[in-house]
Write a protein that holds these residues in place. Structure first.
Motif, PDB file in Angstrom:
ATOM      1  N   ALA A  25       0.822  -1.200   0.000  1.00 58.04           N
ATOM      2  CA  ALA A  25       0.000   0.000   0.000  1.00 58.04           C
ATOM      3  C   ALA A  25       0.860   1.255   0.000  1.00 58.04           C
ATOM      4  CB  ALA A  25      -0.912  -0.007   1.226  1.00 58.04           C
ATOM      5  N   ALA A  26       0.380   2.290  -0.664  1.00 58.71           N
ATOM      6  CA  ALA A  26       1.063   3.572  -0.694  1.00 58.71           C
ATOM      7  C   ALA A  26       0.087   4.648  -0.269  1.00 58.71           C
ATOM      8  CB  ALA A  26       1.592   3.853  -2.098  1.00 58.71           C
ATOM      9  N   GLY A  27       0.587   5.657   0.381  1.00 60.75           N
ATOM     10  CA  GLY A  27      -0.249   6.776   0.748  1.00 60.75           C
ATOM     11  C   GLY A  27      -0.474   7.698  -0.434  1.00 60.75           C
ATOM     12  N   VAL A  28      -1.355   8.667  -0.237  1.00 63.11           N
ATOM     13  CA  VAL A  28      -1.649   9.664  -1.263  1.00 63.11           C
ATOM     14  C   VAL A  28      -1.254  11.027  -0.727  1.00 63.11           C
ATOM     15  CG1 VAL A  28      -3.449  10.781  -2.616  1.00 63.11           C
ATOM     16  CG2 VAL A  28      -3.523   8.307  -2.249  1.00 63.11           C
ATOM     17  N   GLY A  29      -0.315  11.658  -1.395  1.00 60.84           N
ATOM     18  CA  GLY A  29       0.033  13.032  -1.069  1.00 60.84           C
ATOM     19  C   GLY A  29      -0.892  13.995  -1.788  1.00 60.84           C
ATOM     20  N   GLY A  56      -1.834   8.997   5.251  1.00 61.54           N
ATOM     21  CA  GLY A  56      -2.801  10.068   5.132  1.00 61.54           C
ATOM     22  C   GLY A  56      -3.728  10.158   6.326  1.00 61.54           C
ATOM     23  N   LYS A  57      -4.353  11.321   6.476  1.00 64.32           N
ATOM     24  CA  LYS A  57      -5.362  11.554   7.497  1.00 64.32           C
ATOM     25  C   LYS A  57      -6.558  12.252   6.850  1.00 64.32           C
ATOM     26  CE  LYS A  57      -2.066  12.044  11.337  1.00 64.32           C
ATOM     27  NZ  LYS A  57      -1.580  12.940  12.411  1.00 64.32           N
ATOM     28  N   THR A  65     -14.558  15.196   2.128  1.00 63.61           N
ATOM     29  CA  THR A  65     -13.446  14.838   3.004  1.00 63.61           C
ATOM     30  C   THR A  65     -12.592  13.821   2.257  1.00 63.61           C
ATOM     31  OG1 THR A  65     -14.743  15.176   5.011  1.00 63.61           O
ATOM     32  CG2 THR A  65     -12.755  13.831   5.204  1.00 63.61           C
ATOM     33  N   GLN A  66     -11.291  14.007   2.280  1.00 64.57           N
ATOM     34  CA  GLN A  66     -10.395  13.061   1.627  1.00 64.57           C
ATOM     35  C   GLN A  66      -9.309  12.632   2.617  1.00 64.57           C
ATOM     36  OE1 GLN A  66      -8.234  14.844  -1.640  1.00 64.57           O
ATOM     37  NE2 GLN A  66      -7.545  16.578  -0.440  1.00 64.57           N
ATOM     38  N   THR A  67      -8.776  11.434   2.415  1.00 69.88           N
ATOM     39  CA  THR A  67      -7.708  10.930   3.275  1.00 69.88           C
ATOM     40  C   THR A  67      -6.395  11.048   2.520  1.00 69.88           C
ATOM     41  OG1 THR A  67      -9.224   9.420   4.377  1.00 69.88           O
ATOM     42  CG2 THR A  67      -6.863   8.952   4.572  1.00 69.88           C
ATOM     43  N   VAL A  68      -5.601  12.048   2.879  1.00 70.30           N
ATOM     44  CA  VAL A  68      -4.366  12.370   2.159  1.00 70.30           C
ATOM     45  C   VAL A  68      -3.303  12.847   3.144  1.00 70.30           C
ATOM     46  CG1 VAL A  68      -5.536  12.985  -0.003  1.00 70.30           C
ATOM     47  CG2 VAL A  68      -5.185  14.732   1.750  1.00 70.30           C
ATOM     48  N   ALA A  69      -2.075  12.929   2.632  1.00 71.22           N
ATOM     49  CA  ALA A  69      -0.963  13.496   3.396  1.00 71.22           C
ATOM     50  C   ALA A  69      -0.566  14.817   2.740  1.00 71.22           C
ATOM     51  CB  ALA A  69       0.216  12.523   3.402  1.00 71.22           C
TER      52      ALA A  69
END
Length: 339
Positions: A25-29, A56-57, A65-69
């Motif tokens: 898994a990779a986060g989303v910036g 992400g948060k 609302t989105q979950t991103v860094a």
């Protein structure tokens, strides 16, 4: 002992299987900023989603609302750029879930709010020539000036658009619309949404327009493209990009067969076509959160039995698959170059 060994082997396999999604898994910036207009117009608002190693948060994004860094470092190299164009009266945020899915898959997705045709200002909504130009400005900025531009592949670009944005990306890929065709179209169908917009703006059907094309665009996803009939075979003849085309079967805003179907028939190479039963128009936008449902009930309404969350799970998967195949893009599953 044999049963114990089998149990241990099964337990080890289960542990490995449980770890694989975490490792892969990779986060989303995410970045939000403005870029200059080389012609001296107002700055363009931009959102960029990209792969990152950071977690992400949940973050507010207009009514979503989105979950991103936010502003996290870019992970990997050689990412394929996808530029995104929203529909009439929208913004860069309207397809954030698709942009997040693209970033999770290893792409960099950059979306612009079109000056003069957004929820903030629709004073130039009928100046459709502005839209592909603004998308090219975004592309140039991402490849030349974005802080992570050295992490991007430069030899192939994708474009995603919805409604007026679907028209925009077809034009950017080489389409030449003839807007004089709107005159007869709207004389016969004055109640259509596009004709109401044209009538309110006192549209000049014969005004000369210069259309921006970008040969770097090699693949296009066009969802429910506006005024598709205005292209015709001649207007689409120069499109060499691969095309994935979508429409809702029961679209009341851009009803069949004048828009997506007209494009499908006239493209020189048949597109990958998707027709979704029991679906209207605005369901291509990210599923509405409660705040948006309260603020925009007409946009958030859908037919009984239609599940927007389930549709978007399929939609995002098919968009990622198409761009990955059409642009020969590596995935974000361990095959991308890290760093």
């Amino acid at each position: 002992m044999r049963q114990l060994s089998l149990f241990a082997a099964a337990l080890a396999a289960a542990c490995v299987a449980a770890l694989v999604p975490t490792l892969a898994a990779a986060g989303v910036g995410f970045q939000h900023f403005n870029i200059p207009d080389p012609k001296g117009g107002a700055p363009l608002e931009v959102g960029v989603w990209y792969p990152t190693a950071s977690s992400g948060k949940p973050q507010p994004l207009e009514l979503y609302t989105q979950t991103v860094a936010p502003d996290a470092p870019v992970r990997g190299h050689g990412h394929v750029l996808i530029v995104m164009s929203h529909g009439h009266g929208g913004s860069y945020a309207g397809h954030h879930d698709t942009a997040e899915a693209l970033a999770e898959a290893g792409f960099v997705a950059a979306s612009v709010t079109h000056n003069g045709d957004s929820w903030k200002d629709s004073s130039r909504a009928t100046h459709l020539e502005d839209r592909p130009y603004q998308l090219e400005v975004l592309t140039n900025y991402m490849l030349d000036r974005w802080p992570g531009h050295d992490r991007l592949a430069t030899d192939r670009i994708g474009a995603f658009g919805f409604s007026a944005g679907g028209f925009t990306v077809l034009t950017l890929a080489g389409g030449e619309p003839d807007l004089s065709t709107l005159k007869d179209h709207c004389r016969e169908r004055p109640a259509f949404t596009d004709c109401q917009i044209v009538a309110a703006a006192k549209f000049d059907f014969t005004a000369p327009r210069v259309w921006t094309h970008d040969p770097r665009v090699k693949a296009v996803v066009s969802a429910s493209p506006a005024i598709g009939f205005a292209f015709g075979k001649a207007g689409l003849a120069k499109i060499t990009a691969k095309v994935q085309l979508w429409r809702g079967e029961d679209d009341p805003v851009l009803p069949n067969p004048f828009y997506a179907e007209a494009v499908r028939k006239d493209l020189p190479v048949p597109p990958e076509m998707h027709v979704i039963p029991h679906m209207g128009h605005y369901e291509f936008l990210a599923p509405c959160p409660p705040a948006m449902t309260r603020a925009e009930p007409e946009i958030c309404a859908h037919e009984d039995g239609f599940d927007p969350v389930a549709f978007h799970a399929r939609f995002k998967k098919d968009v990622v698959r198409f761009f990955r195949a059409a642009l020969k893009a590596p995935g974000n599953d361990g095959r991308s170059r890290p760093g």
